[in-house]
Design a protein around this motif. Sequence first.
Motif, mmCIF file in Angstrom:
data_model
loop_
_atom_site.group_PDB
_atom_site.id
_atom_site.type_symbol
_atom_site.label_atom_id
_atom_site.label_comp_id
_atom_site.label_asym_id
_atom_site.label_seq_id
_atom_site.Cartn_x
_atom_site.Cartn_y
_atom_site.Cartn_z
ATOM 1 N N ARG A 9 56.600 61.124 -1.979
ATOM 2 C CA ARG A 9 56.102 59.782 -1.960
ATOM 3 C C ARG A 9 56.992 58.591 -1.740
ATOM 4 N NH1 ARG A 9 50.847 58.137 -1.711
ATOM 5 N NH2 ARG A 9 50.248 56.419 -2.941
ATOM 6 N N PHE A 33 52.898 64.195 14.764
ATOM 7 C CA PHE A 33 53.867 62.741 14.951
ATOM 8 C C PHE A 33 54.418 62.097 13.712
ATOM 9 C CE2 PHE A 33 51.182 62.140 18.693
ATOM 10 C CZ PHE A 33 50.166 63.016 18.641
ATOM 11 N N TYR A 35 55.567 58.202 12.349
ATOM 12 C CA TYR A 35 55.423 56.989 12.757
ATOM 13 C C TYR A 35 56.181 56.141 11.599
ATOM 14 C CZ TYR A 35 51.553 57.728 15.859
ATOM 15 O OH TYR A 35 50.625 58.167 16.686
ATOM 16 N N GLN A 37 56.089 52.590 9.615
ATOM 17 C CA GLN A 37 55.513 51.417 9.142
ATOM 18 C C GLN A 37 56.289 50.158 8.478
ATOM 19 O OE1 GLN A 37 52.084 52.182 6.969
ATOM 20 N NE2 GLN A 37 51.110 49.940 7.247
ATOM 21 N N MET A 88 58.127 52.645 5.373
ATOM 22 C CA MET A 88 57.260 53.469 5.082
ATOM 23 C C MET A 88 57.408 54.716 6.460
ATOM 24 S SD MET A 88 54.801 54.718 3.257
ATOM 25 C CE MET A 88 53.624 53.358 2.470
ATOM 26 N N LEU A 90 55.079 57.620 8.067
ATOM 27 C CA LEU A 90 53.772 58.281 8.049
ATOM 28 C C LEU A 90 53.777 59.352 8.921
ATOM 29 C CD1 LEU A 90 51.413 55.392 7.802
ATOM 30 C CD2 LEU A 90 51.556 57.273 6.449
ATOM 31 N N PHE A 100 46.390 61.476 8.800
ATOM 32 C CA PHE A 100 47.777 61.151 8.424
ATOM 33 C C PHE A 100 48.021 61.731 7.003
ATOM 34 C CE2 PHE A 100 49.252 57.970 11.391
ATOM 35 C CZ PHE A 100 48.150 57.689 11.975
ATOM 36 N N GLY A 101 49.224 61.882 6.775
ATOM 37 C CA GLY A 101 49.790 62.149 5.426
ATOM 38 C C GLY A 101 49.790 60.947 4.529
ATOM 39 N N SER A 102 50.082 60.849 3.526
ATOM 40 C CA SER A 102 50.068 59.744 2.484
ATOM 41 C C SER A 102 51.098 58.904 2.479
ATOM 42 C CB SER A 102 49.624 60.007 1.064
ATOM 43 O OG SER A 102 50.619 61.084 0.767
ATOM 44 N N GLY A 103 52.132 59.255 3.344
ATOM 45 C CA GLY A 103 53.307 58.211 3.608
ATOM 46 C C GLY A 103 54.452 58.607 2.409
ATOM 47 N N THR A 104 55.521 58.234 2.954
ATOM 48 C CA THR A 104 56.897 58.470 2.249
ATOM 49 C C THR A 104 57.619 57.226 2.330
ATOM 50 O OG1 THR A 104 57.288 60.800 2.475
ATOM 51 C CG2 THR A 104 59.300 59.477 1.897
ATOM 52 N N ARG A 105 57.679 56.412 1.017
ATOM 53 C CA ARG A 105 58.366 54.962 1.210
ATOM 54 C C ARG A 105 59.775 55.331 0.812
ATOM 55 N NH1 ARG A 105 56.437 50.146 1.181
ATOM 56 N NH2 ARG A 105 54.381 50.718 0.588
#
Lengths: 109, 118
Positions: A9, A33, A35, A37, A88, A90, A100-105
């Motif tokens: 995360r 994919f 992306y 952000q 971020m 995604l 989508f996944g919950s994203g990596t910051r």
Amino acid sequence: DVKVTQSSRYLVKRTGEKVFLECVQDMDHENMFWYRQDPGLGLRLIYFSYDVKMKEKGDIPEGYSVSREKKERFSLILESASTNQTSMYLCASSSKVHTFGSGTRLTVV
Amino acid sequence: AQTVTQSQPEMSVQEAETVTLSCTYDTSESNYYLFWYKQPPSRQMILVIRQEAYKQQNATENRFSVNFQKAAKSFSLKISDSQLGDTAMYFCAFMGGIYGGSQGNLIFGKGTKLSVKP
């Protein structure tokens, strides 16, 4: 419940490090994919894959590579992390609709 | 190349009221798909609504509906009876059809930050 799982995360990495961002989906989708952000820029496509070992560049591939050795896993690789890659990230997989996944910051210091 | 424009960076609405988020796009294709995604503070991107360009009827999902104007290349999202949980970033997105050479990726607008106030 169908899922796209991103392994981290939050990540903090140093400039010049090699960074792996992992993404796993359980929906047997062929398309996956990555992306990026950024505030005020929306989401921009880095790379995508439509089959195992197949990959295509998106709009902003510079500084990134990808790996897809298995259908369910799509990895994003930063060969030598730089501060301008702080963002971020995604991951998504898709049949007709993106999940989508919950994203990596990621922060590069 | 296709583009998606969201002209409202931020909006606010009172709880229980109605709000409309604008989206315009540019494409030379005749068959494509349009989406609205919601991203709350949890960061999870959630599909709100999907519209297929060849369908003239506007899509609806409970309190969410779209006004799809194909000739004007406009795809606005109307949220009725706004709730505090609707507070989020909203992204409009375009996907080309396979006959236009699309590989299934989404092209996003820059987003509209919606705040619902009690």
